[in-house]
Design a protein around this motif. Structure first.
Motif, PDB file in Angstrom:
ATOM      1  N   LYS A   7      -4.032   2.982  11.360  1.00 13.51           N
ATOM      2  CA  LYS A   7      -5.385   2.994  11.923  1.00 13.51           C
ATOM      3  C   LYS A   7      -6.334   3.969  11.256  1.00 13.51           C
ATOM      4  O   LYS A   7      -7.497   4.040  11.633  1.00 13.51           O
ATOM      5  CB  LYS A   7      -5.320   3.304  13.425  1.00 13.51           C
ATOM      6  N   ASP A   8      -5.850   4.711  10.260  1.00 16.49           N
ATOM      7  CA  ASP A   8      -6.666   5.781   9.685  1.00 16.49           C
ATOM      8  C   ASP A   8      -6.891   5.634   8.178  1.00 16.49           C
ATOM      9  O   ASP A   8      -7.142   6.621   7.493  1.00 16.49           O
ATOM     10  CB  ASP A   8      -5.986   7.134   9.965  1.00 16.49           C
ATOM     11  N   GLN A   9      -6.806   4.423   7.678  1.00 18.22           N
ATOM     12  CA  GLN A   9      -6.947   4.229   6.240  1.00 18.22           C
ATOM     13  C   GLN A   9      -8.362   4.537   5.769  1.00 18.22           C
ATOM     14  O   GLN A   9      -9.338   4.240   6.472  1.00 18.22           O
ATOM     15  CB  GLN A   9      -6.583   2.789   5.849  1.00 18.22           C
ATOM     16  N   ALA A  10      -8.474   5.126   4.590  1.00 19.27           N
ATOM     17  CA  ALA A  10      -9.792   5.364   3.985  1.00 19.27           C
ATOM     18  C   ALA A  10     -10.503   4.021   3.790  1.00 19.27           C
ATOM     19  O   ALA A  10     -11.701   3.906   4.025  1.00 19.27           O
ATOM     20  CB  ALA A  10      -9.629   6.103   2.662  1.00 19.27           C
ATOM     21  N   ASP A  11      -9.762   3.013   3.388  1.00 23.39           N
ATOM     22  CA  ASP A  11     -10.274   1.648   3.271  1.00 23.39           C
ATOM     23  C   ASP A  11      -9.879   0.922   4.556  1.00 23.39           C
ATOM     24  O   ASP A  11      -8.742   0.496   4.711  1.00 23.39           O
ATOM     25  CB  ASP A  11      -9.670   0.946   2.054  1.00 23.39           C
ATOM     26  N   GLN A  12     -10.810   0.814   5.505  1.00 26.51           N
ATOM     27  CA  GLN A  12     -10.496   0.263   6.820  1.00 26.51           C
ATOM     28  C   GLN A  12     -10.056  -1.198   6.788  1.00 26.51           C
ATOM     29  O   GLN A  12      -9.539  -1.701   7.780  1.00 26.51           O
ATOM     30  CB  GLN A  12     -11.686   0.430   7.768  1.00 26.51           C
ATOM     31  N   ARG A  13     -10.208  -1.867   5.670  1.00 26.04           N
ATOM     32  CA  ARG A  13      -9.698  -3.238   5.553  1.00 26.04           C
ATOM     33  C   ARG A  13      -8.175  -3.256   5.599  1.00 26.04           C
ATOM     34  O   ARG A  13      -7.568  -4.272   5.884  1.00 26.04           O
ATOM     35  CB  ARG A  13     -10.185  -3.888   4.259  1.00 26.04           C
ATOM     36  N   GLN A  14      -7.545  -2.090   5.308  1.00 26.59           N
ATOM     37  CA  GLN A  14      -6.088  -1.991   5.318  1.00 26.59           C
ATOM     38  C   GLN A  14      -5.527  -1.671   6.693  1.00 26.59           C
ATOM     39  O   GLN A  14      -4.314  -1.706   6.887  1.00 26.59           O
ATOM     40  CB  GLN A  14      -5.624  -0.911   4.334  1.00 26.59           C
ATOM     41  N   ASN A  15      -6.366  -1.331   7.668  1.00 30.86           N
ATOM     42  CA  ASN A  15      -5.875  -1.016   9.005  1.00 30.86           C
ATOM     43  C   ASN A  15      -5.232  -2.234   9.646  1.00 30.86           C
ATOM     44  O   ASN A  15      -5.624  -3.371   9.377  1.00 30.86           O
ATOM     45  CB  ASN A  15      -7.018  -0.508   9.897  1.00 30.86           C
ATOM     46  N   GLY A  16      -4.248  -1.985  10.513  1.00 29.56           N
ATOM     47  CA  GLY A  16      -3.578  -3.063  11.226  1.00 29.56           C
ATOM     48  C   GLY A  16      -2.174  -2.649  11.617  1.00 29.56           C
ATOM     49  O   GLY A  16      -1.825  -1.470  11.595  1.00 29.56           O
ATOM     50  N   ILE A  17      -1.359  -3.622  11.969  1.00 30.59           N
ATOM     51  CA  ILE A  17       0.028  -3.363  12.339  1.00 30.59           C
ATOM     52  C   ILE A  17       0.913  -3.852  11.195  1.00 30.59           C
ATOM     53  O   ILE A  17       0.791  -4.996  10.757  1.00 30.59           O
ATOM     54  CB  ILE A  17       0.401  -4.083  13.649  1.00 30.59           C
ATOM     55  N   TYR A  18       1.775  -2.954  10.725  1.00 32.41           N
ATOM     56  CA  TYR A  18       2.642  -3.245   9.587  1.00 32.41           C
ATOM     57  C   TYR A  18       4.113  -3.079   9.959  1.00 32.41           C
ATOM     58  O   TYR A  18       4.440  -2.380  10.918  1.00 32.41           O
ATOM     59  CB  TYR A  18       2.333  -2.292   8.422  1.00 32.41           C
ATOM     60  N   THR A  19       4.964  -3.698   9.147  1.00 27.49           N
ATOM     61  CA  THR A  19       6.407  -3.498   9.249  1.00 27.49           C
ATOM     62  C   THR A  19       6.810  -2.605   8.087  1.00 27.49           C
ATOM     63  O   THR A  19       6.566  -2.941   6.925  1.00 27.49           O
ATOM     64  CB  THR A  19       7.152  -4.851   9.169  1.00 27.49           C
ATOM     65  N   ALA A  20       7.404  -1.455   8.414  1.00 26.29           N
ATOM     66  CA  ALA A  20       7.795  -0.489   7.382  1.00 26.29           C
ATOM     67  C   ALA A  20       8.990  -1.015   6.590  1.00 26.29           C
ATOM     68  O   ALA A  20       9.871  -1.677   7.139  1.00 26.29           O
ATOM     69  CB  ALA A  20       8.152   0.851   8.027  1.00 26.29           C
ATOM     70  N   SER A  21       8.997  -0.692   5.306  1.00 26.48           N
ATOM     71  CA  SER A  21      10.139  -1.051   4.452  1.00 26.48           C
ATOM     72  C   SER A  21      10.260  -0.017   3.341  1.00 26.48           C
ATOM     73  O   SER A  21       9.378   0.820   3.159  1.00 26.48           O
ATOM     74  CB  SER A  21       9.959  -2.452   3.863  1.00 26.48           C
ATOM     75  N   GLU A  22      11.349  -0.095   2.598  1.00 26.97           N
ATOM     76  CA  GLU A  22      11.548   0.833   1.485  1.00 26.97           C
ATOM     77  C   GLU A  22      10.607   0.514   0.333  1.00 26.97           C
ATOM     78  O   GLU A  22      10.299   1.383  -0.470  1.00 26.97           O
ATOM     79  CB  GLU A  22      12.999   0.786   1.027  1.00 26.97           C
ATOM     80  N   GLY A  23      10.133  -0.710   0.278  1.00 28.03           N
ATOM     81  CA  GLY A  23       9.177  -1.133  -0.746  1.00 28.03           C
ATOM     82  C   GLY A  23       7.792  -1.270  -0.141  1.00 28.03           C
ATOM     83  O   GLY A  23       7.365  -0.448   0.678  1.00 28.03           O
ATOM     84  N   GLU A  24       7.098  -2.334  -0.549  1.00 22.17           N
ATOM     85  CA  GLU A  24       5.744  -2.581  -0.047  1.00 22.17           C
ATOM     86  C   GLU A  24       5.788  -2.974   1.429  1.00 22.17           C
ATOM     87  O   GLU A  24       6.664  -3.711   1.863  1.00 22.17           O
ATOM     88  CB  GLU A  24       5.103  -3.712  -0.857  1.00 22.17           C
ATOM     89  N   TRP A  25       4.822  -2.476   2.211  1.00 22.99           N
ATOM     90  CA  TRP A  25       4.723  -2.833   3.619  1.00 22.99           C
ATOM     91  C   TRP A  25       3.914  -4.124   3.748  1.00 22.99           C
ATOM     92  O   TRP A  25       2.995  -4.389   2.973  1.00 22.99           O
ATOM     93  CB  TRP A  25       4.016  -1.745   4.402  1.00 22.99           C
ATOM     94  N   PHE A  26       4.270  -4.915   4.752  1.00 20.12           N
ATOM     95  CA  PHE A  26       3.544  -6.156   5.025  1.00 20.12           C
ATOM     96  C   PHE A  26       3.044  -6.135   6.460  1.00 20.12           C
ATOM     97  O   PHE A  26       3.646  -5.514   7.332  1.00 20.12           O
ATOM     98  CB  PHE A  26       4.450  -7.373   4.799  1.00 20.12           C
ATOM     99  N   ARG A  27       1.938  -6.842   6.685  1.00 18.45           N
ATOM    100  CA  ARG A  27       1.413  -6.928   8.044  1.00 18.45           C
ATOM    101  C   ARG A  27       2.448  -7.604   8.934  1.00 18.45           C
ATOM    102  O   ARG A  27       3.111  -8.543   8.518  1.00 18.45           O
ATOM    103  CB  ARG A  27       0.103  -7.715   8.075  1.00 18.45           C
ATOM    104  N   ALA A  28       2.571  -7.108  10.165  1.00 18.75           N
ATOM    105  CA  ALA A  28       3.520  -7.684  11.120  1.00 18.75           C
ATOM    106  C   ALA A  28       3.144  -9.132  11.408  1.00 18.75           C
ATOM    107  O   ALA A  28       1.962  -9.514  11.342  1.00 18.75           O
ATOM    108  CB  ALA A  28       3.517  -6.864  12.410  1.00 18.75           C
TER     109      ALA A  28
END
Length: 154
Positions: free
Chosen positions: A49-70
């Motif tokens: 919820k605190d991204q400098a680029d607010q287009r990236q805000n949202g709910i994500y699934t954490a992973s060891e690599g790239e995160w994806f939106r839930a």
């Protein structure tokens, strides 16, 4: 406010499945990291919820690599104004509820603002307190001006 018990009820009421963690600062959407004082784990749902680029805000699934939106947070309807999400753990955000503020955002293109949720009944009380504070200040200003004028004329 009681929490709806099923995913179907959550969807109908505008509430997303709870997230384990919520950010407090802008983060990289890659790799396991410490979020709000807690190490995230593979598969954690994270409210970003605190991204400098607010287009990236949202709910994500954490992973060891790239995160994806839930899966339940990839569409405009899933993140529209009034949708809420509960946070489970964290130093600052444990037990807090957050609300999406954008009207049907184009996910990835539009800024997504997420703020702490204030229930309507609490918001009404806050509005009343602020109105009383304003009235009190007006009275103080008027009384102070009258007292100052009386002292000046004496």
């Amino acid at each position: 406010m009681a929490r709806p018990a099923t995913a179907a009820v959550r969807l109908l009421t505008g509430e997303r499945e709870p997230v384990r963690l919520a950010t407090t600062v802008s983060i990289l959407l890659h790799g396991l990291q410490i979020i709000d004082g807690v190490p995230c784990e593979v598969g954690d749902r994270v409210l970003v919820k605190d991204q400098a680029d607010q287009r990236q805000n949202g709910i994500y699934t954490a992973s060891e690599g790239e995160w994806f939106r839930a899966a339940d947070a990839r569409t405009a309807r899933a993140m529209q104004k009034g949708t809420t999400v509960h946070t489970q753990v964290g130093s600052a955000n444990a037990g807090r509820v957050f609300e999406f503020m954008a009207d049907e955002p184009a996910v990835g293109s539009d800024a997504i603002t997420i703020v702490p949720f204030v229930p309507p009944d609490v918001a009404e009380v806050v509005d009343e307190v602020e109105a009383l504070r304003d009235e009190t200040q007006v009275l103080k200003d008027a009384t102070g001006a009258s007292a100052g004028q009386a002292a000046a004329s004496a």
